[in-house]
Design a protein around this motif. Sequence first.
Motif, PDB file in Angstrom:
ATOM      1  N   THR A 328       1.046  -1.186  -0.038  1.00  0.00           N
ATOM      2  CA  THR A 328       0.027   0.167  -0.060  1.00  0.00           C
ATOM      3  C   THR A 328       0.792   1.460   0.045  1.00  0.00           C
ATOM      4  N   VAL A 329       1.872   1.281   0.804  1.00  0.00           N
ATOM      5  CA  VAL A 329       2.961   2.452   0.969  1.00  0.00           C
ATOM      6  C   VAL A 329       3.702   2.433  -0.288  1.00  0.00           C
ATOM      7  N   GLY A 330       3.802   1.306  -1.082  1.00  0.00           N
ATOM      8  CA  GLY A 330       4.365   1.452  -2.596  1.00  0.00           C
ATOM      9  C   GLY A 330       5.888   1.199  -2.158  1.00  0.00           C
ATOM     10  N   LEU A 331       6.185   0.357  -1.196  1.00  0.00           N
ATOM     11  CA  LEU A 331       7.672  -0.182  -1.036  1.00  0.00           C
ATOM     12  C   LEU A 331       8.037  -1.483  -1.519  1.00  0.00           C
ATOM     13  N   MET A 332       6.956  -2.152  -2.073  1.00  0.00           N
ATOM     14  CA  MET A 332       7.039  -3.444  -2.628  1.00  0.00           C
ATOM     15  C   MET A 332       6.025  -3.769  -3.588  1.00  0.00           C
ATOM     16  N   PRO A 333       6.331  -4.697  -4.553  1.00  0.00           N
ATOM     17  CA  PRO A 333       5.435  -4.790  -5.781  1.00  0.00           C
ATOM     18  C   PRO A 333       4.276  -5.327  -5.273  1.00  0.00           C
ATOM     19  N   PRO A 334       2.788  -5.078  -5.884  1.00  0.00           N
ATOM     20  CA  PRO A 334       1.579  -5.500  -5.490  1.00  0.00           C
ATOM     21  C   PRO A 334       1.481  -6.775  -5.325  1.00  0.00           C
ATOM     22  N   ILE A 335       0.658  -7.189  -4.300  1.00  0.00           N
ATOM     23  CA  ILE A 335       0.464  -8.769  -4.232  1.00  0.00           C
ATOM     24  C   ILE A 335      -1.091  -8.837  -4.541  1.00  0.00           C
ATOM     25  N   VAL A 336      -1.393  -9.991  -4.678  1.00  0.00           N
ATOM     26  CA  VAL A 336      -2.824 -10.649  -4.910  1.00  0.00           C
ATOM     27  C   VAL A 336      -3.559 -10.285  -3.317  1.00  0.00           C
ATOM     28  N   GLN A 337      -4.598  -9.561  -3.785  1.00  0.00           N
ATOM     29  CA  GLN A 337      -5.605  -9.323  -2.604  1.00  0.00           C
ATOM     30  C   GLN A 337      -6.462 -10.434  -2.166  1.00  0.00           C
ATOM     31  N   GLU A 338      -6.757 -10.437  -0.833  1.00  0.00           N
ATOM     32  CA  GLU A 338      -7.629 -11.820  -0.676  1.00  0.00           C
ATOM     33  C   GLU A 338      -9.050 -11.252  -1.001  1.00  0.00           C
TER      34      GLU A 338
END
Length: 345
Positions: A328-338
């Motif tokens: 959310t903060v933009g410090l890692m690539p997007p992950i699959v949301q539950e």
Amino acid sequence: MNVVIVGSSLADSLEQHLCDSFRVLGHDAFLIDTVAIGPMGTRGNYWLSRFVGLYDRLVGRQLAGKIVNHKPDLVLVVYRYMNPILVEQVKAQLPDIPIVQLNPDALSNLEKQQIIAADFDYYFSKEPYIVEVLRHKAGLNAHYLPEGFNPRFHQKPPIEKAVAEWLTDIDVLVFGSLYAYRVRMIEQLIRAGVKVAVYGTKGPYMRPDVRTVFQRQRLIGQSKNRLLYGARIVFNNLHYAEVTSVNQKYFEINGIGGFQLCDYKPTVDSYTGVPADLVTYRTMDDAIDKIRYYLAHPARRHELAAKQYAHFQEHHTFDRRVSQLLQTVGLMPPIVQEQTRPTDR
């Protein structure tokens, strides 16, 4: 990445578990508590800051200096009562570093609204109602993030649950801060003839019936794992100010493999791995009826506890929560949301 967390250094605290998860995910994490500021300790600093504005600002400035000295890439503030000058001072010296507020508490614990007054870059709360108010009325960058459990600390003991229950021999276990509201609910269990064992922190208005079943022990570490897993039922009554959310204990009990009966809240529908109505109650009469049923049907409670354990291991660890926060903060690539995640209203 270098992460600084401002919050409690107590064993089994949310902040300790966040630090552990950041480190497991490959980051450097350092925890700063107000106990590091002056000779007063965390509690002394809290009360002095609450009533002496000059001291409150002094603590904020000193904490800001300690944060800056660590040269962080991310600052995460869990304490709710820090003077807004803390954020102001850190931003003045580290203008490009995201400063995040993570509020794990119910609506009634917003203190003097310091987190609303401070210019955090991101606000996270476990309570959808708080997220809605902060985002759509206060105009803040607020996001929903549930609590969780630490699978390296909250662990299922390596024995069958039926054996653990025989060894522990507790019908219903209650633990936590014994404030008046919780005490009143425990009294109703006792009057209904339920055998209760109570662990946690003594409150100011301990009533006679509850005093007789109070074990004078705060549950942490292996004792916590053993007793929560070994109790036939763990009764989790949420604070009355939890509008739609649950507490951290909700995730810990299920993550340890205990059988939990919990206050119904709307967010439970998105967390649970079994139908919510089987493991929640809406009134004390409902709770007592379900306690009697599950005490008489051990195989059923063992089955539900096992399903919850597997579900929570997959979906509700602090490792997942930290990953969601960083995304959310933009410090890692997007992950699959539950798919079960509640939408922000």
